[in-house]
Design a protein around this motif. Structure first.
Motif, PDB file in Angstrom:
ATOM      1  N   LEU A   4       0.812  -1.212   0.000  1.00 14.95           N
ATOM      2  CA  LEU A   4       0.000   0.000   0.000  1.00 14.95           C
ATOM      3  C   LEU A   4       0.851   1.270   0.000  1.00 14.95           C
ATOM      4  O   LEU A   4       0.348   2.347  -0.304  1.00 14.95           O
ATOM      5  CB  LEU A   4      -0.966   0.013   1.191  1.00 14.95           C
ATOM      6  CG  LEU A   4      -2.191  -0.874   1.015  1.00 14.95           C
ATOM      7  CD1 LEU A   4      -3.005  -0.929   2.300  1.00 14.95           C
ATOM      8  CD2 LEU A   4      -3.057  -0.400  -0.148  1.00 14.95           C
ATOM      9  N   ALA A   5       2.143   1.141   0.287  1.00 12.02           N
ATOM     10  CA  ALA A   5       3.048   2.287   0.224  1.00 12.02           C
ATOM     11  C   ALA A   5       3.476   2.598  -1.206  1.00 12.02           C
ATOM     12  O   ALA A   5       4.076   3.640  -1.465  1.00 12.02           O
ATOM     13  CB  ALA A   5       4.283   2.027   1.087  1.00 12.02           C
ATOM     14  N   LEU A   6       3.160   1.721  -2.141  1.00 15.82           N
ATOM     15  CA  LEU A   6       3.583   1.902  -3.527  1.00 15.82           C
ATOM     16  C   LEU A   6       2.891   3.103  -4.144  1.00 15.82           C
ATOM     17  O   LEU A   6       1.679   3.232  -4.082  1.00 15.82           O
ATOM     18  CB  LEU A   6       3.267   0.641  -4.346  1.00 15.82           C
ATOM     19  CG  LEU A   6       3.762   0.708  -5.779  1.00 15.82           C
ATOM     20  CD1 LEU A   6       4.673  -0.467  -6.043  1.00 15.82           C
ATOM     21  CD2 LEU A   6       2.610   0.707  -6.751  1.00 15.82           C
ATOM     22  N   GLN A   7       3.715   3.963  -4.744  1.00 11.06           N
ATOM     23  CA  GLN A   7       3.173   5.087  -5.495  1.00 11.06           C
ATOM     24  C   GLN A   7       4.203   5.567  -6.497  1.00 11.06           C
ATOM     25  O   GLN A   7       5.396   5.334  -6.347  1.00 11.06           O
ATOM     26  CB  GLN A   7       2.728   6.207  -4.567  1.00 11.06           C
ATOM     27  CG  GLN A   7       3.816   6.800  -3.712  1.00 11.06           C
ATOM     28  CD  GLN A   7       3.256   7.905  -2.826  1.00 11.06           C
ATOM     29  OE1 GLN A   7       2.438   8.711  -3.263  1.00 11.06           O
ATOM     30  NE2 GLN A   7       3.711   7.953  -1.592  1.00 11.06           N
ATOM     31  N   SER A   8       3.708   6.202  -7.528  1.00 12.31           N
ATOM     32  CA  SER A   8       4.572   6.759  -8.564  1.00 12.31           C
ATOM     33  C   SER A   8       3.953   8.078  -9.014  1.00 12.31           C
ATOM     34  O   SER A   8       2.981   8.554  -8.413  1.00 12.31           O
ATOM     35  CB  SER A   8       4.679   5.777  -9.741  1.00 12.31           C
ATOM     36  OG  SER A   8       3.414   5.653 -10.384  1.00 12.31           O
ATOM     37  N   GLU A   9       4.485   8.619 -10.064  1.00 13.39           N
ATOM     38  CA  GLU A   9       3.976   9.900 -10.547  1.00 13.39           C
ATOM     39  C   GLU A   9       2.488   9.823 -10.891  1.00 13.39           C
ATOM     40  O   GLU A   9       1.715  10.713 -10.557  1.00 13.39           O
ATOM     41  CB  GLU A   9       4.768  10.344 -11.786  1.00 13.39           C
ATOM     42  CG  GLU A   9       4.355  11.691 -12.321  1.00 13.39           C
ATOM     43  CD  GLU A   9       5.182  12.114 -13.516  1.00 13.39           C
ATOM     44  OE1 GLU A   9       4.613  12.780 -14.391  1.00 13.39           O
ATOM     45  OE2 GLU A   9       6.380  11.781 -13.569  1.00 13.39           O
ATOM     46  N   ARG A  10       2.069   8.728 -11.545  1.00 12.72           N
ATOM     47  CA  ARG A  10       0.672   8.616 -11.991  1.00 12.72           C
ATOM     48  C   ARG A  10      -0.151   7.570 -11.252  1.00 12.72           C
ATOM     49  O   ARG A  10      -1.366   7.514 -11.418  1.00 12.72           O
ATOM     50  CB  ARG A  10       0.628   8.279 -13.490  1.00 12.72           C
ATOM     51  CG  ARG A  10       1.264   9.318 -14.388  1.00 12.72           C
ATOM     52  CD  ARG A  10       1.135   8.944 -15.842  1.00 12.72           C
ATOM     53  NE  ARG A  10       1.843   7.681 -16.115  1.00 12.72           N
ATOM     54  CZ  ARG A  10       1.661   6.936 -17.190  1.00 12.72           C
ATOM     55  NH1 ARG A  10       0.775   7.287 -18.101  1.00 12.72           N
ATOM     56  NH2 ARG A  10       2.351   5.831 -17.361  1.00 12.72           N
ATOM     57  N   LEU A  11       0.502   6.705 -10.477  1.00 12.25           N
ATOM     58  CA  LEU A  11      -0.183   5.578  -9.845  1.00 12.25           C
ATOM     59  C   LEU A  11      -0.055   5.596  -8.332  1.00 12.25           C
ATOM     60  O   LEU A  11       0.914   6.121  -7.794  1.00 12.25           O
ATOM     61  CB  LEU A  11       0.429   4.255 -10.333  1.00 12.25           C
ATOM     62  CG  LEU A  11       0.290   3.908 -11.791  1.00 12.25           C
ATOM     63  CD1 LEU A  11       1.122   2.677 -12.111  1.00 12.25           C
ATOM     64  CD2 LEU A  11      -1.165   3.683 -12.150  1.00 12.25           C
ATOM     65  N   ARG A  12      -1.018   4.952  -7.699  1.00 11.32           N
ATOM     66  CA  ARG A  12      -0.903   4.706  -6.260  1.00 11.32           C
ATOM     67  C   ARG A  12      -1.635   3.406  -5.962  1.00 11.32           C
ATOM     68  O   ARG A  12      -2.588   3.045  -6.648  1.00 11.32           O
ATOM     69  CB  ARG A  12      -1.454   5.853  -5.439  1.00 11.32           C
ATOM     70  CG  ARG A  12      -2.929   6.096  -5.584  1.00 11.32           C
ATOM     71  CD  ARG A  12      -3.350   7.350  -4.809  1.00 11.32           C
ATOM     72  NE  ARG A  12      -4.723   7.665  -5.083  1.00 11.32           N
ATOM     73  CZ  ARG A  12      -5.741   7.324  -4.312  1.00 11.32           C
ATOM     74  NH1 ARG A  12      -5.538   6.658  -3.202  1.00 11.32           N
ATOM     75  NH2 ARG A  12      -6.976   7.643  -4.624  1.00 11.32           N
ATOM     76  N   ALA A  13      -1.167   2.715  -4.942  1.00 14.84           N
ATOM     77  CA  ALA A  13      -1.808   1.484  -4.505  1.00 14.84           C
ATOM     78  C   ALA A  13      -2.965   1.828  -3.579  1.00 14.84           C
ATOM     79  O   ALA A  13      -2.857   2.736  -2.753  1.00 14.84           O
ATOM     80  CB  ALA A  13      -0.798   0.601  -3.780  1.00 14.84           C
ATOM     81  N   VAL A  14      -4.069   1.113  -3.745  1.00 15.37           N
ATOM     82  CA  VAL A  14      -5.230   1.276  -2.876  1.00 15.37           C
ATOM     83  C   VAL A  14      -5.718  -0.110  -2.462  1.00 15.37           C
ATOM     84  O   VAL A  14      -5.476  -1.089  -3.163  1.00 15.37           O
ATOM     85  CB  VAL A  14      -6.367   2.086  -3.552  1.00 15.37           C
ATOM     86  CG1 VAL A  14      -5.919   3.506  -3.861  1.00 15.37           C
ATOM     87  CG2 VAL A  14      -6.862   1.399  -4.801  1.00 15.37           C
ATOM     88  N   PRO A  15      -6.404  -0.213  -1.341  1.00 14.22           N
ATOM     89  CA  PRO A  15      -6.890  -1.515  -0.894  1.00 14.22           C
ATOM     90  C   PRO A  15      -7.863  -2.144  -1.895  1.00 14.22           C
ATOM     91  O   PRO A  15      -8.688  -1.449  -2.495  1.00 14.22           O
ATOM     92  CB  PRO A  15      -7.615  -1.202   0.421  1.00 14.22           C
ATOM     93  CG  PRO A  15      -7.059   0.108   0.874  1.00 14.22           C
ATOM     94  CD  PRO A  15      -6.717   0.856  -0.375  1.00 14.22           C
TER      95      PRO A  15
END
Length: 162
Positions: A4-15
């Protein structure tokens, strides 16, 4: 380390719990899951999609991938690491509307940033005729292994070596 800590410029992790029935329908379209294991095929009801996700979450960490605007466009699956085992099996899929836009590479780079320096080896299996996924993994530093008798090629990336 939680996905859930994953994120990038355009993306993020959600449950995964945030997925709507429409999200699940798009994620499990037959064309999207063509190269995935048999359990992902032929899911004709939302209940079947939910049951699959529940089962996969028993064996792996699973997150949905959304755009910064909140649109769910993918799913990321990373097997739980066994005690003393560095190997983590990686799986992912993106809705058809997200294909060809660089999201898979961006997600892999964010995943590599998340695990870089950790005692983890990420391993992704690709069917021999899924050239697009093979290219994405190789472009992002994954090393090609020998094909299996079933025609699957495994690609690995060692996070300790970066």
């Amino acid at each position: 380390m939680a996905l859930l800590a994953l994120q990038s410029e355009r993306l993020r992790a959600v449950p995964v719990a945030r997925l709507s029935p429409q999200d699940r329908e798009a994620l499990f379209e037959p064309e999207v899951v063509t190269y995935l294991p048999d359990g992902f095929q032929g899911l004709e009801t939302d209940a079947a999609c939910c049951a699959l996700l529940d089962g996969v979450q028993q064996e792996a960490e699973v997150v949905a991938l959304s755009t910064r605007a909140g649109e769910v466009i993918g799913l990321l699956i990373l097997s739980h690491g066994a005690a003393g085992d560095r190997l983590r099996h990686l799986g992912y899929l993106f809705v058809r509307a997200a294909w060809g836009q660089g999201y898979a590479s961006e997600m892999l780079r964010a995943l590599q940033d998340l695990y870089r320096g950790q005692p983890v080896v990420l391993s992704g299996g690709v069917m021999a005729d899924n050239a697009a996924s093979a290219r994405v993994l190789q472009k992002n530093g994954f090393v090609r292994g020998a094909p299996s008798e079933a025609g699957e090629v495994t690609y690995t990336w060692d996070a300790e070596r970066g």
